[in-house]
Scaffold this motif. Structure first.
Motif, PDB file in Angstrom:
ATOM      1  N   VAL A   1     -22.221 104.940  13.913  1.00  0.00           N
ATOM      2  CA  VAL A   1     -22.138 103.594  13.312  1.00  0.00           C
ATOM      3  C   VAL A   1     -21.889 103.802  11.819  1.00  0.00           C
ATOM      4  N   GLU A   2     -20.658 103.473  11.403  1.00  0.00           N
ATOM      5  CA  GLU A   2     -20.291 103.665   9.990  1.00  0.00           C
ATOM      6  C   GLU A   2     -20.839 102.514   9.141  1.00  0.00           C
ATOM      7  N   THR A   3     -21.297 102.862   7.936  1.00  0.00           N
ATOM      8  CA  THR A   3     -21.681 101.844   6.949  1.00  0.00           C
ATOM      9  C   THR A   3     -21.159 102.344   5.612  1.00  0.00           C
ATOM     10  N   HIS A   4     -20.174 101.654   5.040  1.00  0.00           N
ATOM     11  CA  HIS A   4     -19.529 102.198   3.835  1.00  0.00           C
ATOM     12  C   HIS A   4     -19.028 101.113   2.897  1.00  0.00           C
ATOM     13  N   ILE A   5     -18.774 101.562   1.664  1.00  0.00           N
ATOM     14  CA  ILE A   5     -18.345 100.603   0.619  1.00  0.00           C
ATOM     15  C   ILE A   5     -16.950 100.047   0.890  1.00  0.00           C
TER      16      ILE A   5
ATOM     17  N   GLU B   1     -13.893  98.177   2.507  1.00  0.00           N
ATOM     18  CA  GLU B   1     -13.782  97.087   3.476  1.00  0.00           C
ATOM     19  C   GLU B   1     -12.561  97.334   4.349  1.00  0.00           C
ATOM     20  N   HIS B   2     -12.522  96.652   5.489  1.00  0.00           N
ATOM     21  CA  HIS B   2     -11.398  96.804   6.418  1.00  0.00           C
ATOM     22  C   HIS B   2     -10.809  95.456   6.787  1.00  0.00           C
ATOM     23  N   GLY B   3      -9.474  95.461   6.979  1.00  0.00           N
ATOM     24  CA  GLY B   3      -8.788  94.395   7.722  1.00  0.00           C
ATOM     25  C   GLY B   3      -8.163  95.075   8.908  1.00  0.00           C
TER      26      GLY B   3
ATOM     27  N   PRO C   1     -22.142  97.447   8.941  1.00  0.00           N
ATOM     28  CA  PRO C   1     -22.234  98.494   9.961  1.00  0.00           C
ATOM     29  C   PRO C   1     -21.190  98.244  11.054  1.00  0.00           C
ATOM     30  N   GLN C   2     -20.504  99.300  11.489  1.00  0.00           N
ATOM     31  CA  GLN C   2     -19.378  99.130  12.412  1.00  0.00           C
ATOM     32  C   GLN C   2     -19.305 100.283  13.391  1.00  0.00           C
ATOM     33  N   TRP C   3     -18.912  99.945  14.622  1.00  0.00           N
ATOM     34  CA  TRP C   3     -18.798 100.945  15.694  1.00  0.00           C
ATOM     35  C   TRP C   3     -17.903 100.355  16.762  1.00  0.00           C
TER      36      TRP C   3
HETATM   37 MN    MN Z   1     -14.768 102.226   8.709  1.00  0.00          MN
END
Ligand code: MN
Ligand code: UGY
Length: 248
Positions: free
Chosen positions: A184-188, A190-192, A224-226
């Motif tokens: 589970v990534e958590t990072h500064i 951002e994504h589209g 948080p993303q997965w």
């Molecule tokens: Mn990511």
């Protein structure tokens, strides 16, 4: 498919959004004629620092402009068209992509009916001591997918040079059925994101959402993303991230 029951998978939250095609509404974008423009993600949402949009073209469509202070990235997700970039002509097919730095002149035309462009656009942030990148014209077929953090079932194609002069990255992630983001990534950054094929479950913040081709996701900084790919075919998505600049 449009819902007649008032239900949708779309959710727009403080630090992420899942936007599904049933809710898309076209808007008018200066410079584009006979084109259907959907602004997927924009700063007006309150979090994003970039814009993501999709443009559907036909034989009569044209799009003209100058990037000005912005940088534009275009990906042909379907069909073909012609792009004139600073006066030079390029033939684009499904999988072609363009990076346009600030002050680049562009003109799109000659599309076959149903051609789709995905675009990421943002203000270019120059790094002191680095040159402004030039125009890039590429094709996803020419970029080899590499195992992500050593995982052969989740492969990443990095479309733009991994160089400090660039303040954005655009990648295509392809997962075999059952493959996952390894943690589970958590990072500064951002994504589209646009789901190109297949589908699965996207964890966004503490929520889990079913996603499928055509869906759009915005992931804000520290969301948080997965992802787990489901189904019998490969799943893939193209995504933007901001990179190489200080947060201060
Ligand atoms: Mn990511
Ligand atoms: O590049 C990335 O941060 C990528 N691994 N994130 C994602 O696919 N949600």
């Amino acid at each position: 498919m449009k819902s007649k029951s008032g239900s949708t998978r779309t959710v727009v939250k403080r630090n992420y959004a899942l936007i599904t095609p049933d809710g898309f509404v076209p808007s008018v974008l200066p410079g584009w004629k006979n084109a259907v423009v959907i602004i997927h993600i924009a700063p007006v949402m309150g979090g994003p620092r970039f814009t993501q949009l999709a443009i559907t073209l036909d034989e009569t469509s044209s799009g003209t402009g100058n990037t000005g202070a912005l940088e534009h990235f275009y990906y042909v997700s379907k069909g073909d068209c012609t792009a004139q970039l600073n006066g030079k002509q390029h033939e684009l097919t499904t999988g072609s992509y363009l990076f346009l730095p600030p002050k680049a002149k562009f003109q799109f035309s000659g599309a076959s009916k149903g051609t789709k462009l995905l675009s990421f656009q943002k203000k270019f942030e120059r790094l002191v001591g680095e040159k402004i990148p030039g125009i890039i014209v590429g094709h996803a077929n020419a970029i080899k997918g590499k195992p992500f953090l050593g995982h052969k079932d989740a492969r990443l194609q990095v479309l733009l040079p991994d160089h400090p002069s660039f303040d954005l990255a655009v990648n295509i992630f392809t997962y075999d059925p059952g493959a996952t983001l390894p943690f589970v990534e958590t990072h500064i950054m951002e994504h589209g994101l646009l789901m190109l094929s297949g589908g699965g479950i996207y964890r966004l913040d503490a929520d889990r959402h079913r996603v499928t081709a055509g869906d759009v996701i915005w992931m804000g900084s520290y969301c948080p993303q997965w992802f787990i790919a489901q189904g019998k075919t490969k799943s893939s998505y193209i995504y933007y991230k901001d990179v190489n600049r200080s947060p201060l």
